[in-house]
Scaffold this motif. Sequence first.
Motif, PDB file in Angstrom:
ATOM      1  N   TYR A   2      41.302 -24.918 -49.193  1.00 56.57           N
ATOM      2  CA  TYR A   2      40.029 -25.293 -50.216  1.00 56.57           C
ATOM      3  C   TYR A   2      39.184 -24.159 -50.741  1.00 56.57           C
ATOM      4  N   PHE A   3      38.704 -24.396 -51.926  1.00 51.56           N
ATOM      5  CA  PHE A   3      37.930 -23.339 -52.490  1.00 51.56           C
ATOM      6  C   PHE A   3      36.886 -24.205 -53.103  1.00 51.56           C
ATOM      7  N   ALA A   4      35.535 -23.717 -52.853  1.00 49.08           N
ATOM      8  CA  ALA A   4      34.501 -24.596 -53.586  1.00 49.08           C
ATOM      9  C   ALA A   4      33.557 -23.651 -54.045  1.00 49.08           C
ATOM     10  N   ALA A   5      32.898 -23.756 -55.233  1.00 47.65           N
ATOM     11  CA  ALA A   5      32.037 -22.608 -55.974  1.00 47.65           C
ATOM     12  C   ALA A   5      30.944 -23.556 -56.813  1.00 47.65           C
ATOM     13  N   LEU A   6      29.822 -22.915 -56.998  1.00 52.75           N
ATOM     14  CA  LEU A   6      28.896 -23.597 -57.912  1.00 52.75           C
ATOM     15  C   LEU A   6      28.810 -22.506 -59.290  1.00 52.75           C
ATOM     16  N   LEU A   7      28.780 -22.933 -60.245  1.00 53.36           N
ATOM     17  CA  LEU A   7      28.603 -22.181 -61.355  1.00 53.36           C
ATOM     18  C   LEU A   7      27.100 -22.904 -62.256  1.00 53.36           C
ATOM     19  N   ALA A   8      26.319 -22.007 -62.342  1.00 52.93           N
ATOM     20  CA  ALA A   8      25.070 -22.410 -62.774  1.00 52.93           C
ATOM     21  C   ALA A   8      24.705 -21.632 -64.013  1.00 52.93           C
ATOM     22  N   ARG A   9      24.472 -22.348 -65.142  1.00 55.46           N
ATOM     23  CA  ARG A   9      24.347 -21.863 -66.374  1.00 55.46           C
ATOM     24  C   ARG A   9      22.781 -21.513 -66.426  1.00 55.46           C
ATOM     25  N   THR A  10      22.495 -20.315 -66.949  1.00 56.47           N
ATOM     26  CA  THR A  10      21.355 -19.601 -67.153  1.00 56.47           C
ATOM     27  C   THR A  10      21.372 -19.047 -68.663  1.00 56.47           C
ATOM     28  N   GLU A  11      20.154 -18.544 -68.938  1.00 56.33           N
ATOM     29  CA  GLU A  11      19.860 -17.853 -70.140  1.00 56.33           C
ATOM     30  C   GLU A  11      20.832 -16.711 -70.204  1.00 56.33           C
ATOM     31  N   ASP A  12      20.899 -15.991 -69.388  1.00 55.19           N
ATOM     32  CA  ASP A  12      21.946 -14.950 -69.275  1.00 55.19           C
ATOM     33  C   ASP A  12      23.407 -15.307 -68.961  1.00 55.19           C
ATOM     34  N   GLY A  13      23.956 -16.303 -68.906  1.00 58.32           N
ATOM     35  CA  GLY A  13      25.143 -16.700 -68.960  1.00 58.32           C
ATOM     36  C   GLY A  13      25.313 -17.561 -67.425  1.00 58.32           C
ATOM     37  N   TRP A  14      26.634 -17.405 -67.127  1.00 56.85           N
ATOM     38  CA  TRP A  14      26.937 -18.251 -65.796  1.00 56.85           C
ATOM     39  C   TRP A  14      26.661 -17.414 -64.666  1.00 56.85           C
ATOM     40  N   GLU A  15      26.086 -18.092 -63.474  1.00 55.20           N
ATOM     41  CA  GLU A  15      26.071 -17.407 -62.433  1.00 55.20           C
ATOM     42  C   GLU A  15      26.773 -18.074 -61.427  1.00 55.20           C
ATOM     43  N   LEU A 144      33.361 -31.873 -69.293  1.00 55.08           N
ATOM     44  CA  LEU A 144      33.370 -30.262 -70.092  1.00 55.08           C
ATOM     45  C   LEU A 144      33.460 -30.161 -71.354  1.00 55.08           C
ATOM     46  N   ASP A 145      33.666 -31.126 -72.023  1.00 53.94           N
ATOM     47  CA  ASP A 145      33.871 -31.183 -73.477  1.00 53.94           C
ATOM     48  C   ASP A 145      32.834 -30.313 -74.293  1.00 53.94           C
ATOM     49  N   ASP A 146      31.547 -30.663 -74.174  1.00 50.98           N
ATOM     50  CA  ASP A 146      30.293 -29.645 -74.880  1.00 50.98           C
ATOM     51  C   ASP A 146      30.414 -28.323 -74.527  1.00 50.98           C
ATOM     52  N   LEU A 147      31.130 -27.805 -73.282  1.00 58.92           N
ATOM     53  CA  LEU A 147      31.200 -26.486 -72.742  1.00 58.92           C
ATOM     54  C   LEU A 147      32.497 -25.790 -73.136  1.00 58.92           C
ATOM     55  N   GLY A 148      33.331 -26.513 -73.902  1.00 63.62           N
ATOM     56  CA  GLY A 148      34.542 -25.810 -74.752  1.00 63.62           C
ATOM     57  C   GLY A 148      35.942 -26.183 -73.751  1.00 63.62           C
ATOM     58  N   GLU A 153      42.692 -30.653 -72.319  1.00 60.07           N
ATOM     59  CA  GLU A 153      42.814 -29.304 -71.703  1.00 60.07           C
ATOM     60  C   GLU A 153      42.602 -29.744 -70.189  1.00 60.07           C
ATOM     61  N   LEU A 154      41.540 -30.315 -69.795  1.00 63.22           N
ATOM     62  CA  LEU A 154      41.270 -30.936 -68.517  1.00 63.22           C
ATOM     63  C   LEU A 154      42.357 -31.560 -67.836  1.00 63.22           C
ATOM     64  N   ARG A 155      42.936 -32.527 -68.532  1.00 67.32           N
ATOM     65  CA  ARG A 155      43.820 -33.358 -67.952  1.00 67.32           C
ATOM     66  C   ARG A 155      45.187 -32.524 -67.650  1.00 67.32           C
ATOM     67  N   LEU A 156      45.344 -31.411 -68.481  1.00 64.66           N
ATOM     68  CA  LEU A 156      46.729 -30.613 -68.173  1.00 64.66           C
ATOM     69  C   LEU A 156      46.560 -29.598 -67.342  1.00 64.66           C
ATOM     70  N   MET A 157      45.338 -29.371 -66.808  1.00 63.08           N
ATOM     71  CA  MET A 157      45.252 -28.270 -65.790  1.00 63.08           C
ATOM     72  C   MET A 157      45.912 -28.797 -64.519  1.00 63.08           C
ATOM     73  N   SER A 158      46.155 -27.831 -63.463  1.00 61.53           N
ATOM     74  CA  SER A 158      46.640 -28.176 -62.357  1.00 61.53           C
ATOM     75  C   SER A 158      46.458 -27.308 -61.190  1.00 61.53           C
ATOM     76  N   ALA A 166      36.669 -21.622 -65.341  1.00 59.73           N
ATOM     77  CA  ALA A 166      35.759 -20.395 -65.483  1.00 59.73           C
ATOM     78  C   ALA A 166      36.352 -19.630 -66.883  1.00 59.73           C
ATOM     79  N   GLU A 167      37.541 -19.432 -66.902  1.00 57.27           N
ATOM     80  CA  GLU A 167      38.101 -18.592 -68.127  1.00 57.27           C
ATOM     81  C   GLU A 167      37.684 -19.273 -69.477  1.00 57.27           C
ATOM     82  N   SER A 168      37.765 -20.455 -69.552  1.00 55.74           N
ATOM     83  CA  SER A 168      37.258 -21.386 -70.685  1.00 55.74           C
ATOM     84  C   SER A 168      35.958 -21.296 -70.770  1.00 55.74           C
TER      85      SER A 168
END
Length: 179
Positions: A2-15, A144-148, A153-158, A166-168
């Motif tokens: 497993y891999f789990a991560a948090l991505l928090a959107r801030t004024e400066d981008g993603w953390e 994630l639609d409003d984030l690009g 795209e989401l359904r095609l990811m595997s 993260a790249e998107s």
Amino acid sequence: MYFAALLARTEDGWEASDTELDDVETLSDLADLAREASPDEDTVLVLIEQEDAWFGVVRVDGEEDPRIYVSDAAAAARSSYGEILLTDELLGRDPDDGDVLDALDLDGTEDGESDEDDDDAEEGVGTAGAADVPHGPVGDPLILDDLGVSEKELRLMSTDAVTEIAESLGASETLETVR
């Protein structure tokens, strides 16, 4: 694995921060963990991936209810982390139905069946209720639609969905620091 991560959107981008889910038992616990990652109530994404099996995205925007997307509910149902995401609401189940049935003593012998038949039937189900979990994606495909990241795209990811997401979002380098 497993891999789990948090991505928090801030004024400066993603953390990004990696996270341990060992103490997380419910979706509410997971949402609280995400909210702690963003004191300004910005968008936080919890990305969970089980190698080559399934991935999940939980989106928390401030105090709103978390939004969830799981790529393969049946695969996730066989995982303790997946079970956290697969709420009755997400699966379209009435949570009260299980309580009523659990209170009844229906062991199958009422119709003249033997107890041995029950043992054979139970071996085919990995977790309680897994038989009624659909194969394929469940949840909010527009999470994630409003984030690009579009629904398509989401359904095609595997297999490496967390990296693709993260790249998107323009956060792949940030994510790699915690991988």
